[in-house]
Design a protein around this motif. Sequence first.
Motif, mmCIF file in Angstrom:
data_model
loop_
_atom_site.group_PDB
_atom_site.id
_atom_site.type_symbol
_atom_site.label_atom_id
_atom_site.label_comp_id
_atom_site.label_asym_id
_atom_site.label_seq_id
_atom_site.Cartn_x
_atom_site.Cartn_y
_atom_site.Cartn_z
ATOM 1 N N LEU A 70 0.805 -1.223 0.000
ATOM 2 C CA LEU A 70 0.000 0.000 0.000
ATOM 3 C C LEU A 70 0.832 1.263 0.000
ATOM 4 C CD1 LEU A 70 -2.758 -1.017 2.590
ATOM 5 C CD2 LEU A 70 -2.831 -1.183 0.096
ATOM 6 N N ILE A 71 2.148 1.129 0.209
ATOM 7 C CA ILE A 71 3.026 2.303 0.249
ATOM 8 C C ILE A 71 3.444 2.652 -1.164
ATOM 9 C CG2 ILE A 71 5.209 3.207 1.106
ATOM 10 C CD1 ILE A 71 4.938 1.360 3.492
ATOM 11 N N SER A 72 3.416 3.942 -1.466
ATOM 12 C CA SER A 72 3.776 4.396 -2.805
ATOM 13 C C SER A 72 5.238 4.062 -3.111
ATOM 14 C CB SER A 72 3.558 5.916 -2.923
ATOM 15 O OG SER A 72 4.004 6.388 -4.164
ATOM 16 N N ARG A 73 5.454 3.495 -4.271
ATOM 17 C CA ARG A 73 6.802 3.111 -4.662
ATOM 18 C C ARG A 73 7.610 4.286 -5.201
ATOM 19 N NH1 ARG A 73 5.509 -2.576 -7.881
ATOM 20 N NH2 ARG A 73 4.457 -3.615 -6.116
ATOM 21 N N ARG A 74 6.969 5.435 -5.376
ATOM 22 C CA ARG A 74 7.675 6.619 -5.881
ATOM 23 C C ARG A 74 8.254 7.462 -4.751
ATOM 24 N NH1 ARG A 74 7.511 7.484 -10.897
ATOM 25 N NH2 ARG A 74 8.322 9.570 -10.525
ATOM 26 N N ARG A 75 8.015 7.061 -3.507
ATOM 27 C CA ARG A 75 8.507 7.844 -2.389
ATOM 28 C C ARG A 75 10.036 7.811 -2.352
ATOM 29 N NH1 ARG A 75 5.374 6.560 2.775
ATOM 30 N NH2 ARG A 75 3.836 7.624 1.481
ATOM 31 N N GLY A 76 10.624 9.013 -2.251
ATOM 32 C CA GLY A 76 12.074 9.120 -2.214
ATOM 33 C C GLY A 76 12.729 9.214 -3.572
ATOM 34 N N ARG A 77 11.941 9.087 -4.636
ATOM 35 C CA ARG A 77 12.502 9.167 -5.984
ATOM 36 C C ARG A 77 12.216 10.548 -6.590
ATOM 37 N NH1 ARG A 77 10.090 4.158 -9.170
ATOM 38 N NH2 ARG A 77 11.282 5.214 -10.832
ATOM 39 N N ALA A 78 13.044 10.965 -7.517
ATOM 40 C CA ALA A 78 12.858 12.260 -8.168
ATOM 41 C C ALA A 78 11.618 12.235 -9.039
ATOM 42 C CB ALA A 78 14.087 12.620 -8.999
ATOM 43 N N SER A 79 10.952 13.390 -9.137
ATOM 44 C CA SER A 79 9.741 13.483 -9.939
ATOM 45 C C SER A 79 10.071 13.390 -11.428
ATOM 46 C CB SER A 79 9.016 14.802 -9.653
ATOM 47 O OG SER A 79 7.942 14.990 -10.526
ATOM 48 N N ASN A 80 9.151 12.816 -12.179
ATOM 49 C CA ASN A 80 9.338 12.753 -13.627
ATOM 50 C C ASN A 80 9.279 14.137 -14.272
ATOM 51 O OD1 ASN A 80 9.547 9.988 -13.529
ATOM 52 N ND2 ASN A 80 7.360 9.643 -13.900
ATOM 53 N N ASN A 81 8.599 15.099 -13.612
ATOM 54 C CA ASN A 81 8.467 16.453 -14.144
ATOM 55 C C ASN A 81 9.554 17.397 -13.625
ATOM 56 O OD1 ASN A 81 6.099 15.716 -15.514
ATOM 57 N ND2 ASN A 81 4.867 16.100 -13.678
ATOM 58 N N ARG A 82 10.586 16.856 -13.049
ATOM 59 C CA ARG A 82 11.654 17.678 -12.491
ATOM 60 C C ARG A 82 12.373 18.418 -13.609
ATOM 61 N NH1 ARG A 82 16.671 15.401 -8.766
ATOM 62 N NH2 ARG A 82 17.565 17.442 -8.229
ATOM 63 N N LEU A 83 12.718 19.702 -13.338
ATOM 64 C CA LEU A 83 13.413 20.506 -14.339
ATOM 65 C C LEU A 83 14.806 19.952 -14.577
ATOM 66 C CD1 LEU A 83 12.519 24.158 -13.259
ATOM 67 C CD2 LEU A 83 11.668 22.943 -15.254
ATOM 68 N N SER A 84 15.220 19.986 -15.825
ATOM 69 C CA SER A 84 16.572 19.559 -16.147
ATOM 70 C C SER A 84 17.570 20.585 -15.633
ATOM 71 C CB SER A 84 16.727 19.394 -17.663
ATOM 72 O OG SER A 84 16.557 20.641 -18.319
ATOM 73 N N GLU A 85 18.796 20.127 -15.419
ATOM 74 C CA GLU A 85 19.820 21.008 -14.887
ATOM 75 C C GLU A 85 20.140 22.139 -15.868
ATOM 76 O OE1 GLU A 85 22.112 22.219 -11.761
ATOM 77 O OE2 GLU A 85 20.685 20.545 -11.876
ATOM 78 N N GLU A 86 20.021 21.894 -17.154
ATOM 79 C CA GLU A 86 20.290 22.919 -18.158
ATOM 80 C C GLU A 86 19.272 24.052 -18.083
ATOM 81 O OE1 GLU A 86 20.649 23.331 -23.046
ATOM 82 O OE2 GLU A 86 20.255 21.391 -22.090
ATOM 83 N N ILE A 87 17.977 23.687 -17.994
ATOM 84 C CA ILE A 87 16.934 24.716 -17.885
ATOM 85 C C ILE A 87 17.067 25.482 -16.576
ATOM 86 C CG2 ILE A 87 14.449 25.075 -17.722
ATOM 87 C CD1 ILE A 87 14.029 22.783 -19.611
ATOM 88 N N ARG A 88 17.420 24.782 -15.511
ATOM 89 C CA ARG A 88 17.553 25.430 -14.218
ATOM 90 C C ARG A 88 18.681 26.469 -14.233
ATOM 91 N NH1 ARG A 88 16.124 24.569 -8.959
ATOM 92 N NH2 ARG A 88 17.617 25.256 -7.380
ATOM 93 N N LYS A 89 19.819 26.123 -14.824
ATOM 94 C CA LYS A 89 20.939 27.061 -14.885
ATOM 95 C C LYS A 89 20.595 28.260 -15.763
ATOM 96 C CE LYS A 89 24.679 23.757 -14.039
ATOM 97 N NZ LYS A 89 25.903 23.121 -14.606
ATOM 98 N N LYS A 90 19.947 28.016 -16.875
ATOM 99 C CA LYS A 90 19.575 29.118 -17.762
ATOM 100 C C LYS A 90 18.572 30.043 -17.095
ATOM 101 C CE LYS A 90 17.877 30.117 -22.425
ATOM 102 N NZ LYS A 90 17.392 29.534 -23.706
#
Length: 447
Positions: A70-90
């Motif tokens: 019953l526990i979500s398997r995505r807990r502790g993992r990065a989101s699929n919609n996370r910004l890429s490092e390139e977009i973040r730096k820009k």
Amino acid sequence: MSPFAQRARKGQKVDKILSMSTKELNRLEIMQKLAEKRMRQKEAARILGLSLRQVKRLLKNYRRDGVQGLISRRRGRASNNRLSEEIRKKTLGLLQSKYKGFGPTLACEKLVELEGLQISDESVRQMMISEGLWKPRKTRKVSVHQMRERRACFGELVQIDGSPHDWFEGRAPACSLLVFIDDATGKLGQLSFVKSESFFSYSLAARAYFERLGKPVAFYSDKHGIFRVNQPTSGTSDALTQFGRAMQQLEVQIICAHTPQAKGRVERVNLTLQDRLPKELRLRGISSWEAGNAYLPEFMTDFNQRFAVQPRSELDAHRSLTDQDDLDQILTWQETRTLSKNLTLQFRKTVYQIQTPRPTYAMRHAAVTVCLDAQDQLAIFYKGKSLDYTIFHQQSKQSEIVDTKQLIAVIRSPHKPAPDHPWRQGFATPLSQDVSTGGDISTLEKR
């Protein structure tokens, strides 16, 4: 090998701490009842707000893996919609340079529209907070005021106000922005950069509004002396200001609010404009009133597309200008004067002589109207007809304003005597004069 690993290798039960959310704990309770057949699956789906298919999937995971299923398997993992490092730096580079000082919402709009970045305003906000570019505002205690419903029709009520602010961020002299906003739709009807709030500045802004949209039913303003006589003299409690007189001739009502909260729509839009407009002017390199006024129509179009709402009624309450609405004469400063026996009148320290072919006695003591426009062009009307005139006498300035420092310098300046002044010739004394030379010392001796 640790005791924990040894017991796990031997197949013994090992205690493990599981973290579960409140939602997962509720699901655990329901799954236990389903496993014990104390609840039907349809009822469980209704309680959990899930589909019947999802309840069956959860029950299958619970029977196979127990609580772990019953526990979500995505807990502790990065989101699929996370910004890429390139977009973040820009994004950070643009926020620290080109869009420095922008708020999260406005910065996100520019990043999407001008830079082509796919990013949300909340992502920009969290990024600015983490980098110290934006400080979250504390929730203030809300002052409760009586709400007033918007007017139903476009043009039924237009709120007007002036907002003094450093609009050009030091690139141009300080000025005020005149704001006309419709109450029903929230549309900006007129924006104008002016030196200060005055009769002529509001008249020019109102004229531009009338010529583009028509005459509204009413203007909603504060108690500024332009709109309301705040200190009426005895017997003239219903006196009108120059702007009030002009609007009365155009059949536009003026309503004065008792408090700033009463005209909150224009007060709030002033804050929005003070945040957005200076940054737009900065991005376009605009550094003068003339260039700013030329850009304002484009800004109003974009602003209205973003923030305007649909009115409750489709009726447009604006009225078109008629032939009787002579704005050139109505929107002037008008004062009444009485002609003397010589057909002269005085207006602003100048005496004007009326020139007329009719007999002079016919216009003695007649009441005329003196009209002054924004370009200091003067016209005199009698019974609706313009009169010719000449300047008979113009008074000189009675006094001149002198700076205090200059006045002190003039007072403290030493007086230089003329070359032939007696002080420069010296004084005759008994000891400095010789009797033989005919010096007059007889008056000093006692005979």
